[in-house]
Design an enzyme around this catalytic site. Structure first.
Site, PDB file in Angstrom:
ATOM      1  N   LEU A  48       0.771  -1.314   0.025  1.00  0.00           N
ATOM      2  CA  LEU A  48       0.060  -0.221  -0.024  1.00  0.00           C
ATOM      3  C   LEU A  48       0.900   1.195  -0.195  1.00  0.00           C
ATOM      4  O   LEU A  48       0.644   2.280  -0.578  1.00  0.00           O
ATOM      5  CB  LEU A  48      -0.839   0.004   1.204  1.00  0.00           C
ATOM      6  CG  LEU A  48      -2.160  -0.712   1.179  1.00  0.00           C
ATOM      7  CD1 LEU A  48      -2.794  -0.827   2.638  1.00  0.00           C
ATOM      8  CD2 LEU A  48      -2.923  -0.057  -0.035  1.00  0.00           C
ATOM      9  N   GLY A  68      -7.203  -2.769   3.458  1.00  0.00           N
ATOM     10  CA  GLY A  68      -6.027  -3.097   3.896  1.00  0.00           C
ATOM     11  C   GLY A  68      -5.336  -2.052   4.867  1.00  0.00           C
ATOM     12  O   GLY A  68      -5.848  -1.204   5.098  1.00  0.00           O
ATOM     13  N   TYR A 135      -3.617   2.487  16.578  1.00  0.00           N
ATOM     14  CA  TYR A 135      -4.535   1.984  15.594  1.00  0.00           C
ATOM     15  C   TYR A 135      -5.498   2.912  15.243  1.00  0.00           C
ATOM     16  O   TYR A 135      -5.854   3.309  14.110  1.00  0.00           O
ATOM     17  CB  TYR A 135      -4.777   0.382  15.844  1.00  0.00           C
ATOM     18  CG  TYR A 135      -5.803  -0.053  14.838  1.00  0.00           C
ATOM     19  CD1 TYR A 135      -5.591  -0.344  13.515  1.00  0.00           C
ATOM     20  CD2 TYR A 135      -7.287  -0.123  15.254  1.00  0.00           C
ATOM     21  CE1 TYR A 135      -6.487  -0.808  12.493  1.00  0.00           C
ATOM     22  CE2 TYR A 135      -8.300  -0.751  14.416  1.00  0.00           C
ATOM     23  CZ  TYR A 135      -7.947  -1.125  13.178  1.00  0.00           C
ATOM     24  OH  TYR A 135      -8.743  -1.388  12.482  1.00  0.00           O
ATOM     25  N   LYS A 139      -7.072   5.496  12.221  1.00  0.00           N
ATOM     26  CA  LYS A 139      -8.227   5.299  11.396  1.00  0.00           C
ATOM     27  C   LYS A 139      -9.067   7.071  11.274  1.00  0.00           C
ATOM     28  O   LYS A 139      -9.725   7.153  10.449  1.00  0.00           O
ATOM     29  CB  LYS A 139      -9.190   4.419  12.238  1.00  0.00           C
ATOM     30  CG  LYS A 139      -8.681   2.995  11.906  1.00  0.00           C
ATOM     31  CD  LYS A 139      -8.657   2.638  10.535  1.00  0.00           C
ATOM     32  CE  LYS A 139      -8.191   1.190  10.228  1.00  0.00           C
ATOM     33  NZ  LYS A 139      -8.019   0.814   8.762  1.00  0.00           N
TER      34      LYS A 139
END
Length: 264
Positions: A48, A68, A135, A139
């Site tokens: 990516l 992904g 994480y 997002k």
């Protein structure tokens, strides 16, 4: 129609592939891991964060479903490269190719420190970001990139704050946060044609749901599943959920407890 699906070898991608199959549709599968392709599927092995690889993967694509990246809490450099740099490279490749429809599969962990509204109402669709992990921060960045590429470049972008997607709920928390693979497919199909920029909760219309579905319904999502049929067996095994406990009171559940984090 050709749809690029990143992270196609992952759990969610594996569940979605047969459900997204349509006559006249080609799924171009992208991942670092090799996988076998079926009818009307293509494979592109790509990182990516590699602009050249993603530009090649994007050629001839009509829409993108972005699954992904790093799917668990990891040290900051790993999160940045896989999730932040990776999403930027993906969005830039889509822009340069002229792709107009992008679905970014985000996470409820972008808003994980939100708690159940005390008045019994639902947590709003655009609840301000309150990430519970590194994480989750990545997002939030995903949501921001989606907004930027809509406002500045005119791409149609829907971000799904994904709940718990499994064939069935594994615990009583999931009675509120679960989305069936079939419902997720319905939500993605709606997002693939939705104009504008949207942030929607990825959850089935569960009887115990406390995340809003108004924005998802506004783009055409109609949930057909409900976790309540799974409740008797789960409650018999785990007991009735205590809604005052973080697992059930916070959007991010146990991931909102600092001791469970990594690389702090």
């Amino acid at each position: 129609m050709r749809i690029l699906m990143t992270g196609a070898a992952g759990k969610v991608g594996t569940m979605l592939r047969p459900r997204l199959a349509r006559e006249g549709r080609i799924l171009r599968l992208s991942d670092l891991a090799p996988l076998e392709t079926g009818e009307n599927e293509e494979l592109v092995v790509a990182d990516l964060a590699d602009p050249a690889a993603m530009a090649e993967a994007m050629k001839g694509v009509d829409a993108v479903i972005h699954l992904g990246g790093q799917s668990r809490e990891h040290p900051w450099p790993d999160i940045v490269r896989a999730n932040m740099d990776g999403t930027y490279v993906l969005m830039e490749a889509a822009r340069q190719e002229g792709v107009q429809q992008v679905v970014l599969v985000g996470s409820h962990h972008a808003a994980g420190f939100h708690t159940r509204p005390a008045d019994g109402t639902e947590l709003p669709d655009y609840a301000f970001p309150r990430p519970d992990t590194l994480y989750g921060v990545s997002k939030v960045v995903m949501e921001a990139l989606g907004s930027l590429y809509h406002d500045r470049f005119g791409l149609n972008v829907t971000v799904v704050r994904l709940g718990t997607c499994n064939e069935g709920s594994a615990d009583t928390r999931g009675l509120a946060t679960w989305i069936s693979p079939d419902d997720l497919t319905r939500l993605l199909e709606a997002a693939l044609t939705a104009p504008g920029y949207h942030v929607v909760w990825g959850v089935s219309d569960n009887a115990r749901r406390w995340w809003s579905l108004e924005e998802a319904k506004a783009i055409g999502y109609v949930s057909q599943d409900d976790s309540e049929s799974q409740a008797p067996a789960l409650i018999a095994e785990f007991g009735e959920p205590d809604l005052s406990e973080p697992e059930h009171d916070r959007a991010g559940g146990m991931f909102s407890i600092r001791e469970l984090g990594q690389a702090w």
